[in-house]
Write an enzyme that holds these catalytic residues in place. Structure first.
Site, mmCIF file in Angstrom:
data_model
loop_
_atom_site.group_PDB
_atom_site.id
_atom_site.type_symbol
_atom_site.label_atom_id
_atom_site.label_comp_id
_atom_site.label_asym_id
_atom_site.label_seq_id
_atom_site.Cartn_x
_atom_site.Cartn_y
_atom_site.Cartn_z
ATOM 1 N N SER A 257 1.101 -1.332 -0.117
ATOM 2 C CA SER A 257 0.211 -0.074 -0.033
ATOM 3 C C SER A 257 0.779 1.217 0.145
ATOM 4 O O SER A 257 2.150 1.197 0.066
ATOM 5 C CB SER A 257 -1.043 0.005 1.301
ATOM 6 O OG SER A 257 0.034 0.210 2.331
ATOM 7 N N LYS A 258 0.186 2.190 -0.028
ATOM 8 C CA LYS A 258 0.862 3.592 -0.100
ATOM 9 C C LYS A 258 1.980 3.820 1.048
ATOM 10 O O LYS A 258 3.079 4.460 0.743
ATOM 11 C CB LYS A 258 -0.134 4.712 0.264
ATOM 12 C CG LYS A 258 -0.563 5.238 -1.143
ATOM 13 C CD LYS A 258 0.066 6.207 -1.951
ATOM 14 C CE LYS A 258 -0.083 6.150 -3.188
ATOM 15 N NZ LYS A 258 0.923 6.157 -4.195
ATOM 16 N N ARG A 259 1.779 3.060 2.083
ATOM 17 C CA ARG A 259 2.863 2.987 3.180
ATOM 18 C C ARG A 259 4.099 2.529 2.683
ATOM 19 O O ARG A 259 5.194 3.073 3.294
ATOM 20 C CB ARG A 259 2.362 2.118 4.236
ATOM 21 C CG ARG A 259 1.469 3.030 5.351
ATOM 22 C CD ARG A 259 0.890 2.047 6.375
ATOM 23 N NE ARG A 259 0.602 0.746 5.871
ATOM 24 C CZ ARG A 259 0.781 -0.743 6.112
ATOM 25 N NH1 ARG A 259 1.944 -0.637 6.732
ATOM 26 N NH2 ARG A 259 0.522 -1.720 5.531
#
Ligand code: GLU
Length: 494
Positions: A257-259
């Site tokens: 994910s974006k993380r």
């Protein structure tokens, strides 16, 4: 595999940009079609009107083009099974649902949300393992149902899962046989109260009508598959082969994910990854040619891809490996290809070369030869090549380099000696070899360390200490400007 012509599809929902997971699904479908002489279809699953946008569709199409995944049927190219956007197929879904209704394979359900919630609570209370829809409206006589609909009562349409269906076994090409108990399948909704169809229904109507032979998609859809099989069976359509591919995880073992950094294809494009390198990298996230080969060019992928080499274990996204593959792709380009595909476009972009100026081909190749080994990303080209395109007046001197290599006692003498030595090189002999040969004897003559001498000349000629090889760079710059640079640097050197 059946001897039917392979037809596969990639069916993104334009509720966002193209995610790397989606891109990998697209690559597998494309490669599978190409490797089997089949047809690759792009279908836009835009049935969720609140979250789908035309802008996202355009972004996805652009990303597909950048990835080089050409589709044989779909938006912009057409085909015999269109339209290829689900919003344009509403009538088709309505007809298909009506047919199932007429045949008694689907039925209207009038249960309110409250009723369904109460049924679920009661099932929980009695610890019934099946807590889904209790099939209350299955046996409402047709006349009664019609009368209630005509009286304006809201209803949904549900599929009728046959009582005696038994286990639903999915022969998944990646996971092997996966068994679901049909009794635990809801008579799930195929059309909602507001007249819109559901994903599990439209996907199967489309896949059946488009003659899809293999459904290759993320394994987040595995749990939908038994319901979809019910729709195939109700429609009387052959069930395709399913291949559910594993998730992509970040280094911490959590879903990518974006993380974890960039997750959209266009972010990688904008960061300067080469499409070929990026496709190669994504293809290896869950598939391998032979368990060890890392460089799998597009044409090999398109001839050798097979589902039996797809792993059911989750793959971990490793940016370092991506960068390594990128470096390999750049390294193995010929100087001429590097110049055409990367260097010249970048130099244009940076305004270092202008429209129609005709650069000598040998000069461009010589430049490519020194820039390529120093390029990790296309954007590096302009930085590496800047000293070559500067003039004695515009050359930017890096402050730290000047401090270390030029603005020191004794450096002036080095530049004077270098100038005298280079003066002896004739203009028509201004080659890397002649330049190097002229500078070679200086350290000994000046009784200085080689590193000190060459550092001073390098800073004078290139403005910094990290430039490409000196002789090559000076040859590209040209004799007159090299001399002028020495003169300018002489005013700085002590
Ligand atoms: N539109 C669905 C998605 O993006 C497609 C799923 C499928 O391939 O059936 O997840």
């Amino acid at each position: 595999m059946s001897d039917k012509q392979v037809r596969v599809r990639f069916a993104p929902s334009p509720t966002g940009k193209l995610h790397v997971g989606g891109a990998r699904t697209a690559i597998y479908n494309w490669a599978f079609a190409r490797a089997n002489g089949g047809t690759f279809i792009l279908r836009i699953d835009d049935t969720d009107p609140t979250r789908s946008t035309d802008e996202n569709t355009q972004i996805i199409l652009r990303a597909m083009r950048w990835l080089g995944l050409d589709w044989d049927e779909g938006p912009e190219v057409g085909g015999d099974f269109g339209p290829y956007s689900q919003t344009e197929r509403l009538d088709i879904y309505k007809k298909a649902a009506q047919k199932l209704w007429d045949e008694g394979r689907a039925y209207p359900c009038f249960c309110s949300a409250e009723r369904l919630a109460a049924d679920r609570a009661a099932a929980q209370e009695r610890k019934d393992p099946f807590q889904g829809y209790q099939r209350n409206c299955r046996n409402i006589p047709a006349d009664e149902a019609r009368a209630r609909i005509e009286a304006g009562e809201p209803y949904v349409l549900r599929i009728k899962v046959p009582e005696d269906r038994g286990d639903v076994i999915i022969h998944d090409a990646v996971h092997g046989d996966v068994t679901f108990n049909a009794r635990e399948l809801d008579d799930f909704v195929i059309f909602r109260t507001d007249g819109t169809p559901t994903y599990n229904f439209v996907t199967v109507v489309d896949d059946a009508m488009m003659g899809i032979t293999h459904v290759i998609r993320g394994d987040d859809h595995l749990s939908n598959t038994p319901r979809q099989v019910m729709v195939y069976e109700a429609l009387g359509a052959p069930v395709p082969t399913f291949a559910h591919i594993s998730m992509i995880l970040g280094a911490d073992g959590k879903k990518l994910s974006k993380r974890h950094g960039a997750t959209n294809v266009e972010e990688y494009r904008d960061a300067g990854y080469l499409s070929d390198a990026f496709v190669n990298y994504l293809a290896l996230l869950g598939w391998s040619l032979d368990g060890e080969t890392t460089i799998v060019p597009r044409d090999v992928l398109a001839s050798k891809f097979s589902l039996d080499h797809v792993s059911k274990n989750p793959a971990t996204f490793d940016p370092k490996k991506l960068d390594w593959i990128q470096a390999e792709y750049i390294r193995t380009l010929s100087d001429a290809d590097f110049a055409d595909q990367i260097m010249v476009p970048e130099l244009h972009e940076a305004g270092l070369i202008e429209g129609n100026v005709d650069y000598d081909e040998a000069w461009v190749d010589a430049l490519a030869a020194i820039v390529k080994p120093r390029t990790k990303f296309p954007a590096d080209v302009a930085t590496v090549a800047a000293p070559v395109f500067a003039t004695a007046e515009t050359l930017v001197y890096d402050e730290k380099s000047v401090e270390k290599g030029l603005a020191k006692e004794g450096m002036g003498a080095i530049l004077d000696a270098a100038r005298a030595a280079l003066d002896a090189v004739a203009a028509d002999d201004w080659t890397p070899e002649a330049i190097d040969a002229a500078l070679e004897p200086l350290p000994e003559a000046l009784d200085l360390k080689k590193r000190v001498v060459f550092q001073a000349v390098r800073v004078a000629e290139c403005g910094n200490m990290v430039s490409p090889p000196l002789g090559e760079t000076m040859a590209l710059v040209g004799r007159a400007d090299c001399m002028a640079r020495l003169d300018r640097a002489r005013t700085i050197a002590l």
